[in-house]
Design an enzyme around this catalytic site. Sequence first.
Site, PDB file in Angstrom:
ATOM      1  N   ARG A  96     -10.343 -11.464   1.644  1.00 57.03           N
ATOM      2  CA  ARG A  96     -11.231 -12.496   1.083  1.00 57.03           C
ATOM      3  C   ARG A  96     -10.572 -13.868   1.086  1.00 57.03           C
ATOM      4  O   ARG A  96     -11.260 -14.887   1.091  1.00 57.03           O
ATOM      5  CB  ARG A  96     -11.678 -12.084  -0.313  1.00 57.03           C
ATOM      6  CG  ARG A  96     -10.609 -12.013  -1.360  1.00 57.03           C
ATOM      7  CD  ARG A  96     -11.002 -11.146  -2.534  1.00 57.03           C
ATOM      8  NE  ARG A  96     -11.002  -9.726  -2.176  1.00 57.03           N
ATOM      9  CZ  ARG A  96     -11.339  -8.732  -3.003  1.00 57.03           C
ATOM     10  NH1 ARG A  96     -11.716  -9.009  -4.232  1.00 57.03           N
ATOM     11  NH2 ARG A  96     -11.311  -7.483  -2.597  1.00 57.03           N
ATOM     12  N   LYS A 102       0.832  -1.198   0.000  1.00 61.14           N
ATOM     13  CA  LYS A 102       0.000   0.000   0.000  1.00 61.14           C
ATOM     14  C   LYS A 102       0.874   1.258   0.000  1.00 61.14           C
ATOM     15  O   LYS A 102       2.048   1.213   0.401  1.00 61.14           O
ATOM     16  CB  LYS A 102      -0.863   0.042   1.276  1.00 61.14           C
ATOM     17  CG  LYS A 102      -1.890  -1.061   1.392  1.00 61.14           C
ATOM     18  CD  LYS A 102      -2.615  -0.953   2.738  1.00 61.14           C
ATOM     19  CE  LYS A 102      -3.643  -2.046   2.922  1.00 61.14           C
ATOM     20  NZ  LYS A 102      -4.822  -1.859   2.062  1.00 61.14           N
TER      21      LYS A 102
END
Length: 529
Positions: free
Chosen positions: A348, A274
Amino acid sequence: MTTALRNFHTSSAKLHDAAIVGLHADGQLLVPRSIAANGKESLTTILKAAGAKGKAGESRVFYGDFGLGSEVQKVAVVGLGKQGTSAAAKDRVRAAVATGVKALKAQEAKDIGIAGMGHDQAAAEGASLGLYNFNYFKSGKKGAAEDIKISALDLESPDEIQAFKNGLIQAQAQNLARILMETPANHMTPTLFAERFLKEVEALGLEGNKLKVHVRDQAWAEEHKMGAFLSVSRGSDEPLKFLEIQYEGGKAGDRPLGLVGKGVTFDTGGISIKPSANMAAMKGDMGGAATVAAAIWGIAALNLPINLVAGIPLCENMPSGRATKPGDVVTSMSGKTIEVDNTDAEGRLILADALTFISKTYKPHTLIDLATLTGAMDVALGGAYAGVFSTSNSLWSELDAAGEEAHEAFWRMPLHSVYLPQITTNTVADLINTGGRSAGSCTAAIFLREFVHGVERDDGFAQAEDEPSTEVGTLLETTGDVKVGSVRYAHIDIAGVMDTTSNAGYYAKGMTGRPARALIEFAKKFSSN
C-alpha cells in the site's frame, strides 16, 4: 511478431499432425467442414463404442486421420458438455481445448489443428493457455509451447479468424503474466522486469509510436517526493524502477483509462520479517505489476481504440541497516504523512505514490489498481474470486461482466469510510499503514483510496489537487479541472488468486497470471462503447 501469432495459421488440415474435435453432451460431433464423410462416420462409431458422452472434462485420443488429412496421426475428442452461448459454455470450450492440447502434447504432436467449437476466441485461449509450461530453469529442457503450432481448421469468415487471433493474443498476455510472476526473484529484479517488458513491447513494433514506456529511477522518485515508495525500497541493494506507460490508441485529448500495479519483486516483509515457510512464493508479490504489464501488452497487440496510462512501481522489500523500521514516519507524494506500523504492509505504500502520480498527472476517467495486497483476502475469498473494492457502481458492473466473460471471477467488497478511523486514529501521522486484524482487506483498500485525487467517495468527500494537502478527505467543489467524483476508482486485491495447485483444464500449478484476460476484456468492452 509474438510467439502466439508466429505459431498461428489457417490452412488445410493436411499440414497438421494432430487435431482436436469437440463432442457435445447431446451427441453432436463438431468436426471441420473439410472432413471426409466416411471419416466422421468412422469417428462417430468409435466414440459410441468407447462410451464417450461429451461431458465437460472428457478427453480421448484416437489414432488415425479420420478423413482430417493424410498427415494427421492423432485426434483428440474433447467433451464440451451442454451447448450454449453463455460465458459458462465458452469456458467449457476453453477448458476442453486446453485438455486436448495437453493430451496431444504428451503424444509429441507438433502442429495441432482445432476444429470450430462455436466459440473461436475461447478455443484459441484454451489452446495457448494449455500449452503453457514453466521449465526455463531445468537443464536440458525447452519451453515446449514454443515448439508446437496452434492452428485453426476451416475458419472462413474474417470475424472467425480475428476471434481466433484475439484469443491467442489474450492467452499469450496471461502467459506473459505467469512467466513474470513465476520467474525466481534473482532473475526478475526491478531492473530485469523493466528490461523484459521493454523486450516484449519492442516485439510488437509499437514502442515510441502508440506505446511509450519510460523507465524511471530513484532520482526521479526523489524528485517527485515519493517518500512512501522510497521507504520500501531503501532496505534493498537492488535499485527501484518505476514504469510510466502510455498507450495512445484512442482519440487525441480523450481522458485515459489508468492502471496501477504493485511490483514488489520479492517481499521478505522487511524488518517485520515473514515466517520462512512458503516465503519463496513471495517472488509472485509483483502479481499486480505482472498482470497490468501483460494487459497493456495485450491491449496494444489488439490495437484497441483506447487511451491508457499506467504506473508500475518496482522494488524489493528487504531487511537491512538502511531499511525502514516499524514506527518510522514517511511523507508520501500527496503530502500526507504515514506511520509505518508494519513494514510487511509495504504494498500500500508503493501504491500510494503511484496512485497519486497517475491520478494527478493524467487525470484518468477510470483508475484501477491491482495488488497481491492482503492475506485477509485469501482467507475471505480463497482462489475462486479476486476482491474488488470500488467507489463506482458502473465500474463494478463493467469489471464483473469482464470477469465473467474471461472466467476470472470478481467479488465486490466494501470500500467505505466506516473503516477510516482504523487507519487515522492512534497514530502520530495522518495515516497508519495497518488497521489491525479486523477487516484487514477493507482497511488496506480505504488507505489506498486516500491517495486517488478526484475520486468519488461514499461520504461526499474528495481528495484535494492543491499541494501540500495533509488533511484526510478534504471537502471540495472541484479538484482542479476535474469535477469531484469524476474519477471512477477500483482496487483489486488478487492475493487469493495469485497461484493455484490445479493442473486441470487451462490451469497449470503455480502462478496464474489472473486477471490479465479480464482486464483486456474490460478494455475491449469499454473501447467498443
